[in-house]
Scaffold this motif. Structure first.
Motif, PDB file in Angstrom:
ATOM      1  N   LYS A   1      29.778 -23.922  26.023  1.00  0.00           N
ATOM      2  CA  LYS A   1      30.368 -23.789  24.684  1.00  0.00           C
ATOM      3  C   LYS A   1      31.308 -24.973  24.422  1.00  0.00           C
ATOM      4  O   LYS A   1      31.308 -25.580  23.347  1.00  0.00           O
ATOM      5  CB  LYS A   1      31.161 -22.469  24.640  1.00  0.00           C
ATOM      6  CG  LYS A   1      31.228 -21.816  23.302  1.00  0.00           C
ATOM      7  CD  LYS A   1      31.870 -20.450  23.485  1.00  0.00           C
ATOM      8  CE  LYS A   1      32.258 -19.841  22.161  1.00  0.00           C
ATOM      9  NZ  LYS A   1      32.960 -18.569  22.354  1.00  0.00           N
ATOM     10  N   PHE A   2      32.089 -25.265  25.464  1.00  0.00           N
ATOM     11  CA  PHE A   2      33.061 -26.348  25.348  1.00  0.00           C
ATOM     12  C   PHE A   2      32.342 -27.702  25.151  1.00  0.00           C
ATOM     13  O   PHE A   2      32.720 -28.508  24.290  1.00  0.00           O
ATOM     14  CB  PHE A   2      33.924 -26.390  26.618  1.00  0.00           C
ATOM     15  CG  PHE A   2      34.903 -27.519  26.672  1.00  0.00           C
ATOM     16  CD1 PHE A   2      36.009 -27.536  25.816  1.00  0.00           C
ATOM     17  CD2 PHE A   2      34.731 -28.579  27.549  1.00  0.00           C
ATOM     18  CE1 PHE A   2      36.895 -28.580  25.850  1.00  0.00           C
ATOM     19  CE2 PHE A   2      35.621 -29.625  27.583  1.00  0.00           C
ATOM     20  CZ  PHE A   2      36.724 -29.624  26.735  1.00  0.00           C
TER      21      PHE A   2
ATOM     22  N   GLN B   1      31.202 -20.633  29.247  1.00  0.00           N
ATOM     23  CA  GLN B   1      32.387 -21.222  28.606  1.00  0.00           C
ATOM     24  C   GLN B   1      32.291 -22.754  28.626  1.00  0.00           C
ATOM     25  O   GLN B   1      32.633 -23.426  27.645  1.00  0.00           O
ATOM     26  CB  GLN B   1      33.648 -20.761  29.331  1.00  0.00           C
ATOM     27  CG  GLN B   1      34.099 -19.372  28.913  1.00  0.00           C
ATOM     28  CD  GLN B   1      35.263 -18.861  29.739  1.00  0.00           C
ATOM     29  OE1 GLN B   1      35.608 -19.447  30.748  1.00  0.00           O
ATOM     30  NE2 GLN B   1      35.822 -17.748  29.304  1.00  0.00           N
TER      31      GLN B   1
ATOM     32  N   ALA C   1      29.406 -28.141  23.889  1.00  0.00           N
ATOM     33  CA  ALA C   1      28.805 -28.144  22.543  1.00  0.00           C
ATOM     34  C   ALA C   1      29.842 -28.576  21.512  1.00  0.00           C
ATOM     35  O   ALA C   1      29.549 -29.375  20.608  1.00  0.00           O
ATOM     36  CB  ALA C   1      28.265 -26.758  22.223  1.00  0.00           C
ATOM     37  N   GLU C   2      31.046 -28.112  21.658  1.00  0.00           N
ATOM     38  CA  GLU C   2      32.136 -28.483  20.745  1.00  0.00           C
ATOM     39  C   GLU C   2      32.412 -29.990  20.850  1.00  0.00           C
ATOM     40  O   GLU C   2      32.622 -30.666  19.854  1.00  0.00           O
ATOM     41  CB  GLU C   2      33.395 -27.697  21.096  1.00  0.00           C
ATOM     42  CG  GLU C   2      33.463 -26.341  20.440  1.00  0.00           C
ATOM     43  CD  GLU C   2      34.705 -25.551  20.856  1.00  0.00           C
ATOM     44  OE1 GLU C   2      35.740 -26.175  21.121  1.00  0.00           O
ATOM     45  OE2 GLU C   2      34.608 -24.307  20.932  1.00  0.00           O
ATOM     46  N   VAL C   3      32.425 -30.468  22.121  1.00  0.00           N
ATOM     47  CA  VAL C   3      32.686 -31.895  22.351  1.00  0.00           C
ATOM     48  C   VAL C   3      31.610 -32.745  21.675  1.00  0.00           C
ATOM     49  O   VAL C   3      31.915 -33.730  21.007  1.00  0.00           O
ATOM     50  CB  VAL C   3      32.757 -32.200  23.883  1.00  0.00           C
ATOM     51  CG1 VAL C   3      32.734 -33.701  24.146  1.00  0.00           C
ATOM     52  CG2 VAL C   3      34.003 -31.568  24.475  1.00  0.00           C
ATOM     53  N   ARG C   4      30.358 -32.310  21.841  1.00  0.00           N
ATOM     54  CA  ARG C   4      29.244 -33.055  21.244  1.00  0.00           C
ATOM     55  C   ARG C   4      29.339 -33.072  19.725  1.00  0.00           C
ATOM     56  O   ARG C   4      29.171 -34.102  19.075  1.00  0.00           O
ATOM     57  CB  ARG C   4      27.912 -32.448  21.687  1.00  0.00           C
ATOM     58  CG  ARG C   4      27.437 -32.998  23.038  1.00  0.00           C
ATOM     59  CD  ARG C   4      25.959 -32.685  23.257  1.00  0.00           C
ATOM     60  NE  ARG C   4      25.734 -31.265  23.430  1.00  0.00           N
ATOM     61  CZ  ARG C   4      25.847 -30.623  24.597  1.00  0.00           C
ATOM     62  NH1 ARG C   4      26.175 -31.311  25.677  1.00  0.00           N
ATOM     63  NH2 ARG C   4      25.630 -29.353  24.656  1.00  0.00           N
ATOM     64  N   SER C   5      29.657 -31.924  19.127  1.00  0.00           N
ATOM     65  CA  SER C   5      29.755 -31.849  17.656  1.00  0.00           C
ATOM     66  C   SER C   5      30.902 -32.733  17.156  1.00  0.00           C
ATOM     67  O   SER C   5      30.801 -33.352  16.112  1.00  0.00           O
ATOM     68  CB  SER C   5      29.926 -30.401  17.209  1.00  0.00           C
ATOM     69  OG  SER C   5      31.230 -29.970  17.505  1.00  0.00           O
ATOM     70  N   LEU C   6      31.984 -32.819  17.948  1.00  0.00           N
ATOM     71  CA  LEU C   6      33.111 -33.671  17.559  1.00  0.00           C
ATOM     72  C   LEU C   6      32.737 -35.147  17.661  1.00  0.00           C
ATOM     73  O   LEU C   6      33.187 -35.974  16.861  1.00  0.00           O
ATOM     74  CB  LEU C   6      34.327 -33.385  18.454  1.00  0.00           C
ATOM     75  CG  LEU C   6      35.156 -32.149  18.062  1.00  0.00           C
ATOM     76  CD1 LEU C   6      36.143 -31.818  19.150  1.00  0.00           C
ATOM     77  CD2 LEU C   6      35.873 -32.368  16.740  1.00  0.00           C
TER      78      LEU C   6
END
Lengths: 214, 184
Positions: free
Chosen positions: B132-133, B129, B135-140
């Motif tokens: 995943k979190f 988790q 990865a989301e931060v990096r994409s943002l």
């Protein structure tokens, strides 16, 4: 004549017949237990009434005593000891009843049974006012005598002379030795002998019975 | 006159005393042999004993006579003998066995391993988790605007793209500045 016929004819059963009935009842024979109940219900009711002086409570307690006896009968090891065993249950139930009543009286939920000696004796059973007075006086004497006894003296004395148990049966009922029972009984009889008011009352009752026209 | 031995002392009495009369009432056979013989022979002692016995018997009779007769007789309600007792009685050995079995279940290695496995699986799940979190931060971080906003703030528009701190400085400089710097 067989056992059933004897009981139906109200012939007091012998010790062996009683043991047979107890054995049968222990195996779950309801008829045998009902016969045992019929044989002992009067004396158990009398025991309870003498100690509670309340007819309704005595009826309920007698019912409860026989239900307990039926429930725990398989635990009775010696069928010859049925009577003392039944009396033991009865005395325990009466003690529980008094304990509960005292507790409720302490909390103020019920009244103390100290003064209930003749309250529950229905007037229709006693239409003669003189009889009511005599009855009341008798219970008063009994209560005064009981106050002079210790707990064991009281139990032993009443079991011997009111409930008509012999020394061995009393010892078995109270789980005491016969010599201990004799000692308590000796002290109780001394106190009974010293109670002149009760002696006079008994003498008066005796004379009254003799003087009654036949 | 009776001569008898009591507690090692010789006693001389002419009649039974009150205590001996009471003893005789309770259990005559328990009396000393000499006293018993005297009691059977002496009419005065016998009368005293019988009087006390009669008073006690009379007390019993009166007591029994004061009990109401027409009371509600007890009835046997539908249960079988010993049924309730059997239903509610647990054998002590059985109770001990049950307690030991429960204790063993909690202490057994399987339970401990299962507990470990359970702990590890939770940690792994939490790590996944976290990844995943992140990865989301990096994409943002790389592309914070939604796709339609990216279209609007394309390379042909005026002004610095303030909503895109991740863009390079080259892109942030407006054409006018570029032009001015050239003039300077």
């Amino acid at each position: 004549m067989n056992l059933t016929e004897d009981l139906e004819l109200k012939v007091p059963p012998t010790g062996a017949q009683l043991s047979t009935l107890v054995e049968k009842a222990r195996e779950g024979d309801r008829d045998a237990f009902e016969k045992l109940m019929a044989l002992h219900q009067d004396e158990i009711f009398r025991l309870v009434f003498f100690r509670t002086r309340s007819r309704i409570d005595s009826e309920d307690l007698t019912q409860d005593i026989f239900m307990s006896a039926f429930k725990y009968l398989p635990q009775l090891k010696d069928s010859d000891r049925f009577r003392p065993w039944l009396y033991r249950i009865a005395l325990n139930r009466v003690n529980d009843f008094h304990r509960k009543n005292n507790f409720l009286a302490y909390l103020g939920i019920t009244e103390s049974r100290e003064d209930a000696d003749v309250a529950d004796i229905e007037p229709h059973l006693d239409p003669d006012a003189l009889d009511t007075v005599i009855r009341k006086e008798f219970w008063l004497h009994v209560r005064q005598l009981a106050k002079r006894f210790s707990r064991m003296e009281k139990e032993v004395f009443f079991l011997r002379f009111v409930d008509d148990l012999n020394l061995r049966e009393i010892a078995q009922t109270l789980h005491k030795s016969e010599s201990a029972v004799k000692t308590h009984l000796y002290r109780a009889i001394r106190k009974f002998k010293e109670d002149t008011t009760l002696s006079d009352f008994i003498q008066g009752e005796w004379q009254g019975e003799k003087d009654k026209p036949s | 006159m009776i001569l008898y031995r009591e507690n090692g002392k010789v006693k001389k009495i002419s009649h039974l005393d009150d205590n001996q009369i009471i003893e005789a009432v309770i259990d005559e056979k328990g009396l000393n042999g000499l006293l018993r013989r005297h009691l059977s022979e002496c009419p005065a002692c016998r009368a005293q004993k019988e009087m006390l016995q009669a008073r006690l018997a009379r007390f019993g009779e009166i007591s029994r006579g004061k009990i109401p007769l027409g009371y509600r007789k007890p009835k046997l309600i539908e249960i079988n003998a010993g049924e309730m007792a059997k239903a509610w009685t647990i054998h002590p050995a059985l109770a001990i066995c049950a307690a030991l079995a429960v204790l063993a279940l909690f202490l057994t290695p399987i339970v401990i391993n299962r507990d470990n496995l359970f702990t590890k699986s939770v940690v792994y799940r939490e790590m996944l988790q976290d990844e995943k979190f992140m990865a989301e931060v990096r994409s943002l971080e790389e592309n914070p605007l939604p796709s339609f906003s990216v279209d609007i703030s394309g390379p042909g528009s005026n002004g610095p793209n303030i909503a895109s701190p991740g863009h390079s400085a080259k892109n942030d400089v407006s054409p006018a500045l570029k032009h001015g710097s050239r003039n300077a």
